[in-house]
Enzyme design. Structure first.
Site, PDB file in Angstrom:
ATOM      1  N   HIS A 156       0.812  -1.229   0.000  1.00  0.00           N
ATOM      2  CA  HIS A 156       0.000   0.000   0.000  1.00  0.00           C
ATOM      3  C   HIS A 156       0.841   1.272   0.000  1.00  0.00           C
ATOM      4  CE1 HIS A 156      -4.131  -1.618   0.676  1.00  0.00           C
ATOM      5  NE2 HIS A 156      -3.428  -2.690   0.992  1.00  0.00           N
ATOM      6  N   ASP A 364       3.665   9.412  -0.589  1.00  0.00           N
ATOM      7  CA  ASP A 364       2.451   8.679  -0.232  1.00  0.00           C
ATOM      8  C   ASP A 364       2.203   7.618  -1.286  1.00  0.00           C
ATOM      9  OD1 ASP A 364       0.151   8.128   1.235  1.00  0.00           O
ATOM     10  OD2 ASP A 364      -0.335  10.254   1.472  1.00  0.00           O
TER      11      ASP A 364
HETATM   12  C1  GDG Z   1      -2.084   3.775   3.341  1.00  0.00           C
HETATM   13  C2  GDG Z   1      -1.020   4.455   2.454  1.00  0.00           C
HETATM   14  C3  GDG Z   1      -2.682   4.507   0.587  1.00  0.00           C
HETATM   15  C4  GDG Z   1      -8.557   9.824   8.093  1.00  0.00           C
HETATM   16  N1  GDG Z   1      -9.010  10.532   9.124  1.00  0.00           N
HETATM   17  C5  GDG Z   1     -10.266  10.108   9.338  1.00  0.00           C
HETATM   18  C6  GDG Z   1     -10.578   9.100   8.426  1.00  0.00           C
HETATM   19  N2  GDG Z   1      -9.505   8.950   7.670  1.00  0.00           N
HETATM   20  C7  GDG Z   1      -9.459   8.025   6.523  1.00  0.00           C
HETATM   21  C8  GDG Z   1      -9.467   8.822   5.239  1.00  0.00           C
HETATM   22  C9  GDG Z   1      -8.871   7.809   4.265  1.00  0.00           C
HETATM   23  C10 GDG Z   1      -7.930   7.002   5.148  1.00  0.00           C
HETATM   24  O1  GDG Z   1      -8.290   7.269   6.522  1.00  0.00           O
HETATM   25  C11 GDG Z   1      -6.484   7.448   4.974  1.00  0.00           C
HETATM   26  O2  GDG Z   1      -6.036   6.955   3.758  1.00  0.00           O
HETATM   27  P1  GDG Z   1      -4.729   7.529   3.057  1.00  0.00           P
HETATM   28  O3  GDG Z   1      -4.647   6.920   1.696  1.00  0.00           O
HETATM   29  O4  GDG Z   1      -4.850   9.020   2.990  1.00  0.00           O
HETATM   30  O5  GDG Z   1      -3.494   7.198   3.981  1.00  0.00           O
HETATM   31  P2  GDG Z   1      -2.909   5.968   4.905  1.00  0.00           P
HETATM   32  O6  GDG Z   1      -3.715   5.767   6.119  1.00  0.00           O
HETATM   33  O7  GDG Z   1      -1.486   6.334   5.152  1.00  0.00           O
HETATM   34  O8  GDG Z   1      -3.000   4.653   3.987  1.00  0.00           O
HETATM   35  C12 GDG Z   1      -1.698   5.344   1.416  1.00  0.00           C
HETATM   36  C13 GDG Z   1      -3.618   3.725   1.503  1.00  0.00           C
HETATM   37  O9  GDG Z   1      -2.887   2.945   2.453  1.00  0.00           O
HETATM   38  C14 GDG Z   1      -4.493   2.769   0.700  1.00  0.00           C
HETATM   39  O10 GDG Z   1      -3.750   1.910  -0.101  1.00  0.00           O
HETATM   40  O11 GDG Z   1      -3.440   5.397  -0.209  1.00  0.00           O
HETATM   41  O12 GDG Z   1      -0.735   5.909   0.552  1.00  0.00           O
HETATM   42  O13 GDG Z   1      -0.115   5.228   3.247  1.00  0.00           O
HETATM   43  O14 GDG Z   1      -9.851   6.955   3.749  1.00  0.00           O
HETATM   44  O15 GDG Z   1     -10.779   9.225   4.942  1.00  0.00           O
HETATM   45  N3  GDG Z   1     -11.760   8.468   8.376  1.00  0.00           N
HETATM   46  C15 GDG Z   1     -12.709   8.843   9.273  1.00  0.00           C
HETATM   47  N4  GDG Z   1     -12.468   9.817  10.207  1.00  0.00           N
HETATM   48  C16 GDG Z   1     -11.272  10.476  10.266  1.00  0.00           C
HETATM   49  O16 GDG Z   1     -11.108  11.384  11.096  1.00  0.00           O
HETATM   50  N5  GDG Z   1     -13.898   8.241   9.253  1.00  0.00           N
END
Ligand code: GDG
Length: 468
Positions: A156, A364
């Site tokens: 990921h 990222d």
């Molecule tokens: C890894 C990789 C890759 C965040 N705050 C809240 C909340 N979130 C949710 C967001 C989003 C998810 O968490 C975060 O996803 P990201 O992709 O931005 O980042 P990582 O957690 O680092 O994920 C990344 C991912 O895996 C998938 O393959 O894209 O690059 O590092 O969905 O919305 N959700 C809620 N409340 C929050 O306060 N409900």
């Protein structure tokens, strides 16, 4: 249809409602329910000398198997090698990389333990899909125990270029581990090139078309599978927020001012200090935006057990305090900084109201927030996405204003461009992004990976035959 087995460190409990579980968890659960399947992972519990015997329960067509870990192994595996070594390495943070042999050994022990616990639950024709950097050696451990079925791995986070990857003392062992999968999925073509370059130049493997790789006696495929979101769910949540009580509270708190939003786990890869600095530069160089725009940064705490994360928290409190101290008015606070998570529906309401979505990671894998922000916009009056060129999403979301997060003044210029962008240009840029978000959903991503994993490497080209 072969049964699907998913392995991931954390397993979304069936009791967790869709509104709380992330899009990935929901999509995986759907894929499991459609085919019938098994979801295997850590129970979240530690027990000295934990036996390799998972707790098993069923919910609908899905069986859950949760394995306890020995506390020392769990620490070496999770805070040690996975998050103290691999996470910084894959995010190009060599200054933060710590490597201890005891962590590496603990990481391997946990993978061996997981393989021993999983093996008795597997049938020969199962399709096993392993998620993320916590489990790179899992296929190799399963093979050692005699499992010959199909096993795929999705990474990921970014895959670093060879120059960076070579800093890892265990680089050769880790790529050898990868070769025991049938399919290795990465987020972007850039990541695929990075891994294939290492394989051909350092590991003396060969590369054939379609990402088919030969490494010693193993044949496997490496390909890009950019992850998506449940676009429809975000469109619906955002549309449903219109006229809600939360929307009204948010609007009245803004008192007609413009909102910019950032949503990131509190992680050093997300470039939060850079974002704060850029916002400070905006207020300094473009005084016309003072008292006019508010940046709301939602940053739920994560991995508080790793020292680097605690230091980041202190740094952000200091930076945020300095900006508010310098620019706040008695009726306006420039930066709203929140360290707690919010329900998805609330996030959707905030995204929709925000004229700017500010996503500025230093690195990222993909960044799902960028895609969620796009999906939540009002098509008639969409906001502008400001996106770091170092997010995997930058390959797809070409309608964003692309920024370099190391350039605070350049980012401030982009903030200003976004804040003054005419409606026609906003719509055009949004349409470009939304087309992509709607086409490449999380469901498509799941289907594509499973379909590719269901094929044998030989199906991907005569190239393999000619090299054998
Ligand atoms: C890894 C990789 C890759 C965040 N705050 C809240 C909340 N979130 C949710 C967001 C989003 C998810 O968490 C975060 O996803 P990201 O992709 O931005 O980042 P990582 O957690 O680092 O994920 C990344 C991912 O895996 C998938 O393959 O894209 O690059 O590092 O969905 O919305 N959700 C809620 N409340 C929050 O306060 N409900």
């Amino acid at each position: 249809m072969a049964r699907l087995v998913i392995v991931s460190n954390r397993v979304a409990s069936p009791r967790e409602r869709a509104a709380k579980a992330g899009g990935l968890a929901v999509a995986l659960r759907e894929a499991l329910s459609q085919r019938g399947g098994l979801w295997f992972g850590w129970s979240g519990e530690t027990q000295v000398g934990a036996a390799a015997k998972p707790k098993i329960f069923r919910s609908g067509r899905v069986t859950y198997a949760l394995q306890d870990l020995d506390p020392d192994d769990q620490r070496a595996h999770y805070a040690g090698y996975a998050n103290g070594t691999l996470w910084p390495l894959c995010h190009y943070r060599l200054g933060s990389l710590s490597f201890r042999r005891s962590d590496w050994e603990g990481y391997r022990r946990v993978n061996e333990h997981f393989a021993r616990s999983l093996l008795p639950l597997l049938k020969p024709d199962d399709i096993v899909w392993v998620h993320d950097y916590h489990f790179i050696p899992l296929a190799a451990e399963l093979r050692k125990l005699g499992f010959m079925g199909r096993v795929g791995y999705f990474h990921h986070i970014p895959w670093p270029t060879p120059e960076v990857f070579l800093s890892l003392p265990s680089h050769a062992a880790l790529v050898n581990d990868l070769s025991h999968y049938d399919l290795v999925g990465l987020q972007t073509e850039h990541d695929v090139r990075a891994l294939l370059t290492y394989i051909s130049s350092e590991a003396r493997g060969w590369i054939a078309p379609a990402g088919v790789v030969g490494l010693r006696e193993r044949r496997f495929r490496v390909a890009a599978f950019p992850i998506g979101i449940d676009a429809e769910a975000f469109v619906q949540d955002a549309a449903a927020s219109v006229g809600s009580e939360e929307e009204a509270r948010l609007a009245s708190s803004l008192a007609g001012r413009t909102l910019a939003v950032g949503v990131d786990r509190l992680d050093y890869s997300k470039g939060l200090p850079n974002k704060f600095a850029a916002f400070g530069e905006l207020l300094k160089h473009y005084p016309e935006h003072r008292s006019q725009v508010t940046l709301m940064q939602i940053a739920p705490l994560s991995r508080g057990e790793v020292a680097e994360y605690r230091a980041l928290r202190r740094e952000l409190e200091e930076l945020g305090g300095a900006i508010n101290g310098e620019y706040a008015e008695f009726d306006w606070v420039p930066l709203r900084y929140l360290n707690r998570p919010f329900p998805r529906a609330t996030l959707a309401a905030i995204y929709r109201m925000a004229r700017l979505g500010v996503v500025t990671p230093l690195r990222d894998g993909m960044n799902l927030v960028a895609k969620e922000y796009v999906a939540a916009q009002d098509p008639r009056d969409p906001g502008v996405l400001i996106l770091s060129r170092f997010a995997g999403a930058a390959d797809e979301l070409t309608g964003a204003l692309m920024v370099n997060p190391y350039d605070a003044e350049g980012m401030a210029d982009a903030f200003n461009t976004a804040l003054t962008m005419p409606i026609e240009e906003r719509r055009e840029r949004w349409r470009t992004n939304m087309d992509r978000v709607e086409t490449n959903t999380i469901h498509r991503w799941c289907e594509r990976f499973i379909a590719d994993l269901s094929h044998s490497v030989e199906d991907f080209g005569e190239a393999v035959e000619s090299r054998l």
